[in-house]
Design a protein around this motif. Sequence first.
Motif, PDB file in Angstrom:
ATOM      1  N   CYS A   2      29.816 -34.245  17.470  1.00 27.54           N
ATOM      2  CA  CYS A   2      31.538 -33.891  17.854  1.00 27.54           C
ATOM      3  C   CYS A   2      31.464 -33.294  16.981  1.00 27.54           C
ATOM      4  O   CYS A   2      31.076 -32.687  16.693  1.00 27.54           O
ATOM      5  N   ILE A   3      32.321 -32.253  17.237  1.00 28.49           N
ATOM      6  CA  ILE A   3      33.392 -31.562  17.056  1.00 28.49           C
ATOM      7  C   ILE A   3      34.777 -31.746  17.066  1.00 28.49           C
ATOM      8  O   ILE A   3      35.017 -32.215  17.489  1.00 28.49           O
ATOM      9  N   VAL A   4      35.604 -31.936  15.710  1.00 27.38           N
ATOM     10  CA  VAL A   4      36.531 -32.632  16.096  1.00 27.38           C
ATOM     11  C   VAL A   4      38.211 -31.714  15.400  1.00 27.38           C
ATOM     12  O   VAL A   4      37.461 -31.058  14.885  1.00 27.38           O
ATOM     13  N   TYR A   5      39.493 -31.494  16.018  1.00 26.90           N
ATOM     14  CA  TYR A   5      40.095 -30.834  15.538  1.00 26.90           C
ATOM     15  C   TYR A   5      41.419 -31.395  16.080  1.00 26.90           C
ATOM     16  O   TYR A   5      41.708 -33.413  15.507  1.00 26.90           O
ATOM     17  N   ALA A   6      42.694 -30.559  14.739  1.00 27.66           N
ATOM     18  CA  ALA A   6      43.480 -31.796  14.865  1.00 27.66           C
ATOM     19  C   ALA A   6      45.095 -31.032  15.016  1.00 27.66           C
ATOM     20  O   ALA A   6      45.333 -30.044  14.703  1.00 27.66           O
ATOM     21  N   ASP A   7      46.046 -31.544  14.778  1.00 29.03           N
ATOM     22  CA  ASP A   7      47.217 -30.842  15.158  1.00 29.03           C
ATOM     23  C   ASP A   7      47.473 -30.545  13.668  1.00 29.03           C
ATOM     24  O   ASP A   7      47.386 -30.470  12.446  1.00 29.03           O
ATOM     25  N   HIS A   8      48.380 -29.368  14.017  1.00 28.40           N
ATOM     26  CA  HIS A   8      49.136 -28.399  12.686  1.00 28.40           C
ATOM     27  C   HIS A   8      50.819 -27.928  12.398  1.00 28.40           C
ATOM     28  O   HIS A   8      51.162 -28.572  13.833  1.00 28.40           O
ATOM     29  N   ASP A   9      50.913 -27.233  11.836  1.00 24.78           N
ATOM     30  CA  ASP A   9      52.293 -26.838  11.507  1.00 24.78           C
ATOM     31  C   ASP A   9      52.237 -25.599  10.806  1.00 24.78           C
ATOM     32  O   ASP A   9      50.815 -25.240  10.163  1.00 24.78           O
TER      33      ASP A   9
ATOM     34  N   VAL B 211      43.518 -24.540  19.479  1.00 22.01           N
ATOM     35  CA  VAL B 211      42.656 -25.575  18.434  1.00 22.01           C
ATOM     36  C   VAL B 211      42.666 -25.354  17.266  1.00 22.01           C
ATOM     37  O   VAL B 211      43.451 -26.112  16.373  1.00 22.01           O
ATOM     38  N   GLY B 212      43.068 -24.152  16.995  1.00 21.25           N
ATOM     39  CA  GLY B 212      42.970 -23.119  15.552  1.00 21.25           C
ATOM     40  C   GLY B 212      41.822 -23.091  15.658  1.00 21.25           C
ATOM     41  O   GLY B 212      40.708 -23.222  15.296  1.00 21.25           O
ATOM     42  N   ASP B 213      42.081 -22.755  14.106  1.00 29.23           N
ATOM     43  CA  ASP B 213      41.399 -22.212  12.771  1.00 29.23           C
ATOM     44  C   ASP B 213      40.526 -23.488  12.166  1.00 29.23           C
ATOM     45  O   ASP B 213      38.927 -23.284  11.372  1.00 29.23           O
TER      46      ASP B 213
END
Length: 438
Positions: free
Chosen positions: A103-110, A137-139
Amino acid sequence: MDNFKDCLESIDEQEYREFELYILDNNPSNEIEVTIKEFFPDIVDKVHYRRLKKNNGAAYAYNVGLHFAEGNYVVFFGQHDRLSGNTLSALNEKIEALDNKDCIVYADHDELVGLDRKNPHFKSDFNKELFLQTDYVGDFVCISKSLSSRLGEFNEKAKTSYLYEYILRAAFKNEPIVHVPSLIYHKRTSDRAMNKEERKAAEYYCKEHMALAISYLGQEEVFCDGRIDASLKKWHLNYDDSTFRRFSSNYMFLRDENVKLYTRNNVKKMYAYLCQPDVAVVGVRFIDRGFKVDNVGYIFDTDGAWYPAFHGQSLFRDTYDGIGSMPRDVSVVDCGCCLIDAKVYRMLHGFDTRLTGQDAMFDFCLRARKRGYRVIVLPRVVARWKDREVETPTDNHQLIMEKHGDFIQKGDEFYNKNLPIGMENYILPGTQEQKEED
């Protein structure tokens, strides 16, 4: 260099210690190598430093890192950003919950401005339509090595969009893309206005990303063009609607007699989105009296109650992360006006006649999504209920829970659990007073 040291410090503070660090250096001096040895004297065997012979961009560096990384999962993130102490633990927990599948996993960020954490971005689970218009999704992503072997290398022709293109590639191959709903990543940024060079770079960033989105849609014979948004954070796709025919048997246009439409060429605009092969339903934005939003799709809680998204918010203020005005995947649309793919309608044997009103639409959308189809809300098409009675009979709710209880209890995948659920939604804690003032 101070920001890089801050990044290294956050890595050294990780609760989860079963990791190896790969640092790929294009810098002509040896300052980075010296800094690394100062930070990790005790685990130097787990820290791998490599001076790159060619300065061919970040995509090339990531490909080198993928080649040499020995773990089962590889985490990519910016050199000036910061991780929470539980970042790797949270990723490992998510991966174990998925039985270590590819899988590819991403997360929340601030956002990290100096020492201050600001602007939390609580994201939905993977939202294909939204992702086609902005890289939310971001970096920060985690990719399983076995999945990367199937997807291949990062595109080294992409100067800014190599991670975005990689996730697009996975999405169009229907590979799993999962989300950790927690603020475990802190992106370094600035709160000052962009100068001329930065605006030029941001414009190039959007153009490159938009071109990739258009290209991938074209591979599925879904054609569109686009334009860059003035914010330089997103872009707008204009899907080709030239194949639209009135009274076609390819679609079903449903509009309640008590619903008034305020925009032109509504069915044509909706049909352009329905032309995507994985889209079953396209809904619209509903407004209310007093220049307020009625709903931009619906969200639901783990008990099976549904709520109108962005309800009561001003039409003249931007919504949370701007998504209230953007076409996006949702769980349910308003039954008052929508366009349905006729073949999907037949496959699902239409609406459940035991259900009424919005409950019938709720059930239909959930059944479509279980079959792998998407439900899209299109805010540029605007409607209003002239007169509406909302009824949710107890029998309706019981039937829906019998049919979809296991699915519903997992929560609405397009609504982040860290945001408030209920009639007042998509509002960050502490902003309620502002909403009431409006």
